[in-house]
Scaffold this active site. Structure first.
Site, PDB file in Angstrom:
ATOM      1  N   GLN A  30      28.355 -46.965  15.035  1.00 19.58           N
ATOM      2  CA  GLN A  30      29.150 -47.902  15.828  1.00 19.58           C
ATOM      3  C   GLN A  30      28.798 -49.356  15.528  1.00 19.58           C
ATOM      4  O   GLN A  30      29.507 -50.268  15.957  1.00 19.58           O
ATOM      5  CB  GLN A  30      28.976 -47.623  17.332  1.00 19.58           C
ATOM      6  CG  GLN A  30      29.631 -46.334  17.806  1.00 19.58           C
ATOM      7  CD  GLN A  30      31.151 -46.387  17.738  1.00 19.58           C
ATOM      8  OE1 GLN A  30      31.748 -47.255  17.114  1.00 19.58           O
ATOM      9  NE2 GLN A  30      31.804 -45.439  18.373  1.00 19.58           N
ATOM     10  N   ASP A  61      19.412 -37.874  11.628  1.00 14.24           N
ATOM     11  CA  ASP A  61      19.371 -37.166  12.912  1.00 14.24           C
ATOM     12  C   ASP A  61      18.153 -36.242  12.980  1.00 14.24           C
ATOM     13  O   ASP A  61      17.496 -36.132  14.019  1.00 14.24           O
ATOM     14  CB  ASP A  61      20.647 -36.351  13.118  1.00 14.24           C
ATOM     15  CG  ASP A  61      21.895 -37.217  13.109  1.00 14.24           C
ATOM     16  OD1 ASP A  61      21.802 -38.408  13.460  1.00 14.24           O
ATOM     17  OD2 ASP A  61      22.972 -36.692  12.744  1.00 14.24           O
TER      18      ASP A  61
END
Length: 310
Positions: free
Chosen positions: A159, A243
């Protein structure tokens, strides 16, 4: 999907305003993903019980079953009545060029999720990691963490490219940890207008992944800690590597280990992902993981982890 030719051979520059093309692809691979699910899967593989928070569609049932079988609490995932689960669809040609689309779908309903009822059910969180999600949802959850005193981790990742400076400043100010890769770290400085030192004034610890070079951990008033990546990694596909690092790092913190050991666990878990196609398609035994820790970082790292690894 994979296209066996070159996209460029099917494009007529003078006719791009009338573009209408179709490509015959040779395969279709459907992979489980999403930053929150990837991290929760990694934590589950280490024997912890992470709580997945977000929004999905009614098509989430099979994915929910998979995650729950791997130790993830999915009871608090909001299920949309009107939209499908977010997904990324990509076709790659022989040159590596890509046509891709991202469908946010139910992700836009993450802004409707309140954390307090979840905390009342599962107990006070060690950390609330706020990853790339619906921007309004990210802002709501960050504000709620600050208001209610939940320690939170800022991990805006994808983002950052779309967020304005005011949003990014709101997402990271007061975070216990700020996660990013090296490029994202520079983007955070550029968009917020804060220097590296000013960012450290506002977060407890900044963890910057450096790809194959490893990781750097910085905090105000202390020398940076840099660790090399796990040894003898045979890289195949990088999706989900960041991740996995986060999952390993947070898992070790939950065990009460030092940040140095946390980074080592993160790097080893990331190695399993980069050596596998798909962010949740890796596997290992406890002894294999400990042996790899020993090989990369020495016996002290392995022995620190051994009592906790299930």
């Amino acid at each position: 999907m994979t296209f066996g030719g070159k996209f460029a051979d099917s494009l007529v520059v003078e006719q791009l305003d009338k573009l209408s093309v179709s490509f015959l692809v040779s395969d279709l691979e459907i992979r489980r993903g999403g930053v929150a699910a990837n991290m929760c899967f990694g934590l589950g593989r280490l024997g912890l019980s992470p709580v997945l928070v977000g929004a999905a569609g009614e098509d989430f049932a099979d994915y929910r079953s998979w995650l729950e079988r791997h130790g993830v609490d999915c009871a608090h995932v909001r299920i949309s009545e009107t939209q499908h689960t977010a997904r990324f669809v990509c076709t790659t040609d022989v040159t590596g060029a890509q046509f891709a689309s991202f469908y946010p779908g139910a992700m836009s309903e993450a802004r409707l999720v309140e954390l307090a009822p979840i905390v009342a059910d599962v107990g006070a969180p060690s950390y609330v990691l706020i990853g790339a999600d619906d921007p309004d949802g990210m802002l709501r959850h960050t504000d709620e963490c600050r208001t209610r005193g939940y320690p939170f981790i800022a991990d805006p990742s994808q983002q950052l490219a779309f967020g304005e400076g005011a949003l990014i400043r709101s997402l990271i100010d007061g975070a216990a940890y700020l996660f990013s890769n090296e490029y994202e770290s520079a983007m955070i400085e550029q968009k917020t207008g804060w220097s590296a030192e000013e960012i450290l004034d506002r977060v407890g610890t900044q963890v910057t992944t450096l790809g194959a070079a490893g990781v750097r951990i910085t905090r105000q008033g202390a020398d940076p800690l840099e660790l090399h990546a796990a040894k003898d990694v045979v890289a195949i596909e990088p999706t989900g590597v960041g991740d996995a690092f986060r999952a390993g790092f947070l898992g070790a913190l939950a065990w009460g280990l030092s940040e140095e050991h946390a980074a080592q666990v993160g790097c080893v878990l990331a190695a399993y992902v980069v050596e596998t196609v798909g962010p949740q398609d890796y596997t290992f035994t406890a002894e294999q993981f400990l042996a790899r820790l020993d090989h990369s970082y020495g016996g002290d790292a392995a022995e620190a982890v051994r009592p906790h690894l299930v």
